[in-house]
Design a protein around this motif. Structure first.
Motif, short mmCIF file in Angstrom:
data_model
loop_
_atom_site.label_atom_id
_atom_site.label_comp_id
_atom_site.label_asym_id
_atom_site.label_seq_id
_atom_site.Cartn_x
_atom_site.Cartn_y
_atom_site.Cartn_z
N ASP A 242 0.84 -1.19 0.00
CA ASP A 242 0.00 0.00 0.00
C ASP A 242 0.88 1.25 0.00
OD1 ASP A 242 -2.45 -1.35 0.10
OD2 ASP A 242 -2.39 -1.51 2.28
N ASP A 243 2.19 1.05 -0.08
CA ASP A 243 3.16 2.14 -0.03
C ASP A 243 3.17 2.89 -1.36
OD1 ASP A 243 5.35 3.81 0.23
OD2 ASP A 243 6.79 2.20 0.60
N ALA A 244 2.71 4.13 -1.35
CA ALA A 244 2.62 4.93 -2.57
C ALA A 244 3.97 5.10 -3.26
CB ALA A 244 2.00 6.29 -2.27
N ALA A 245 5.03 5.26 -2.48
CA ALA A 245 6.36 5.43 -3.07
C ALA A 245 6.81 4.16 -3.80
CB ALA A 245 7.38 5.82 -2.00
N GLU A 246 6.51 3.01 -3.23
CA GLU A 246 6.85 1.73 -3.87
C GLU A 246 6.06 1.56 -5.16
OE1 GLU A 246 8.56 -2.02 -4.55
OE2 GLU A 246 9.14 -0.54 -3.06
N ILE A 247 4.78 1.87 -5.12
CA ILE A 247 3.94 1.76 -6.31
C ILE A 247 4.45 2.69 -7.41
CG2 ILE A 247 1.62 2.22 -7.22
CD1 ILE A 247 0.59 1.23 -4.42
N GLU A 248 4.79 3.92 -7.04
CA GLU A 248 5.31 4.87 -8.01
C GLU A 248 6.65 4.40 -8.59
OE1 GLU A 248 5.49 9.57 -8.08
OE2 GLU A 248 7.05 8.74 -6.77
N ALA A 249 7.53 3.87 -7.75
CA ALA A 249 8.83 3.39 -8.22
C ALA A 249 8.66 2.24 -9.20
CB ALA A 249 9.70 2.97 -7.04
N MET B 124 15.42 2.99 -15.92
CA MET B 124 15.82 3.04 -14.50
C MET B 124 15.24 1.83 -13.77
SD MET B 124 15.33 7.10 -13.62
CE MET B 124 16.14 7.06 -12.01
N SER B 125 16.06 1.21 -12.95
CA SER B 125 15.61 0.10 -12.11
C SER B 125 14.75 0.66 -10.97
CB SER B 125 16.81 -0.64 -11.53
OG SER B 125 17.51 0.22 -10.64
N ILE B 126 14.05 -0.21 -10.30
CA ILE B 126 13.24 0.22 -9.14
C ILE B 126 14.13 0.88 -8.10
CG2 ILE B 126 11.81 -0.58 -7.22
CD1 ILE B 126 10.73 -2.77 -9.07
N SER B 127 15.29 0.32 -7.82
CA SER B 127 16.17 0.90 -6.80
C SER B 127 16.67 2.28 -7.22
CB SER B 127 17.34 -0.03 -6.47
OG SER B 127 18.13 -0.25 -7.60
N LYS B 128 16.92 2.48 -8.49
CA LYS B 128 17.35 3.81 -8.96
C LYS B 128 16.21 4.82 -8.87
CE LYS B 128 21.28 2.55 -11.70
NZ LYS B 128 22.06 2.76 -12.90
N VAL B 129 15.00 4.38 -9.19
CA VAL B 129 13.85 5.29 -9.07
C VAL B 129 13.64 5.66 -7.60
CG1 VAL B 129 11.35 5.57 -9.39
CG2 VAL B 129 12.71 4.42 -11.16
N LYS B 130 13.79 4.70 -6.69
CA LYS B 130 13.65 4.98 -5.25
C LYS B 130 14.69 6.00 -4.79
CE LYS B 130 11.51 0.67 -3.80
NZ LYS B 130 11.66 -0.54 -2.98
N LYS B 131 15.91 5.84 -5.25
CA LYS B 131 16.97 6.79 -4.91
C LYS B 131 16.61 8.18 -5.43
CE LYS B 131 21.16 7.82 -3.49
NZ LYS B 131 21.48 7.94 -2.10
N TRP B 132 16.10 8.24 -6.65
CA TRP B 132 15.68 9.49 -7.26
C TRP B 132 14.53 10.12 -6.47
CZ3 TRP B 132 12.15 9.87 -12.06
CH2 TRP B 132 12.14 11.18 -12.56
N GLN B 133 13.60 9.29 -6.02
CA GLN B 133 12.50 9.79 -5.20
C GLN B 133 13.03 10.46 -3.93
OE1 GLN B 133 10.52 5.97 -4.90
NE2 GLN B 133 8.67 6.81 -5.83
N GLU B 134 14.08 9.90 -3.36
CA GLU B 134 14.66 10.40 -2.11
C GLU B 134 15.50 11.67 -2.31
OE1 GLU B 134 16.89 7.16 -0.50
OE2 GLU B 134 15.11 5.89 -0.29
#
Length: 113
Positions: free
Chosen positions: A48-55, A67-77
Motif C-alpha cells: 500500500d506504499d505509494a512510493a513503492e507503487i510509483e517506483a 531506470m531500475s526500481i532501486s534507482k527510481v527509489k533513490k531518485w524519489q529520495e
C-alpha cells in the motif's frame, strides 16, 4: 453490419508501440510508455506504499533513460519532486488511469443502478 475485433486486432499493438517522448519543465526529454494491464495489476501487488507503487510504475514505463526500481527509489529520495511527479502523471495518462481518465462510464453505471 457490425465488425467485431479479432484476437489479432486486440493483440497487434503493444505498450512500446505507443511510447512517446515527453518534455519535462526542465527542457530535458524522456521516453515513456503506458503500462500493460499486467504491469498495472503488479505495481500495487503486496503493498500500500505509494512510493513503492510509483517506483515500480516509473521503472516499467520509462524507456529512456531506463531506470531500475532501486534507482527510481533513490531518485524519489534525492531528486526534485516536480520531475518525478511530471513523469508519474504522464505515465498515468498514457496508461489510462490518470486524473483525467474518463470516468463517465463509471458514473453512468452508478446512475443506472
Amino acid at each position: 453490419m457490425t465488425e467485431y475485433a479479432s484476437e489479432d486486432d486486440l493483440t497487434a499493438e503493444t505498450a512500446e508501440d505507443c511510447a512517446e517522448d515527453f518534455t519535462l519543465t526542465s527542457g530535458k526529454v524522456v521516453r515513456l510508455r503506458g503500462l500493460t494491464r499486467a504491469e498495472h495489476l503488479w505495481i500495487g501487488k503486496g503493498t500500500d506504499d505509494a512510493a513503492e507503487i510509483e517506483a515500480r510504475m516509473v521503472s516499467k514505463a520509462m524507456l529512456i533513460p531506463a531506470m531500475s526500481i532501486s534507482k527510481v527509489k533513490k531518485w524519489q529520495e534525492t531528486g526534485r519532486s516536480s520531475a518525478v511527479s511530471e513523469i508519474s502523471n504522464k505515465v498515468r495518462e498514457l496508461s489510462g488511469f490518470g486524473e483525467g481518465a474518463d470516468k463517465s462510464n463509471v458514473r453512468e453505471l452508478r446512475d443506472e443502478s
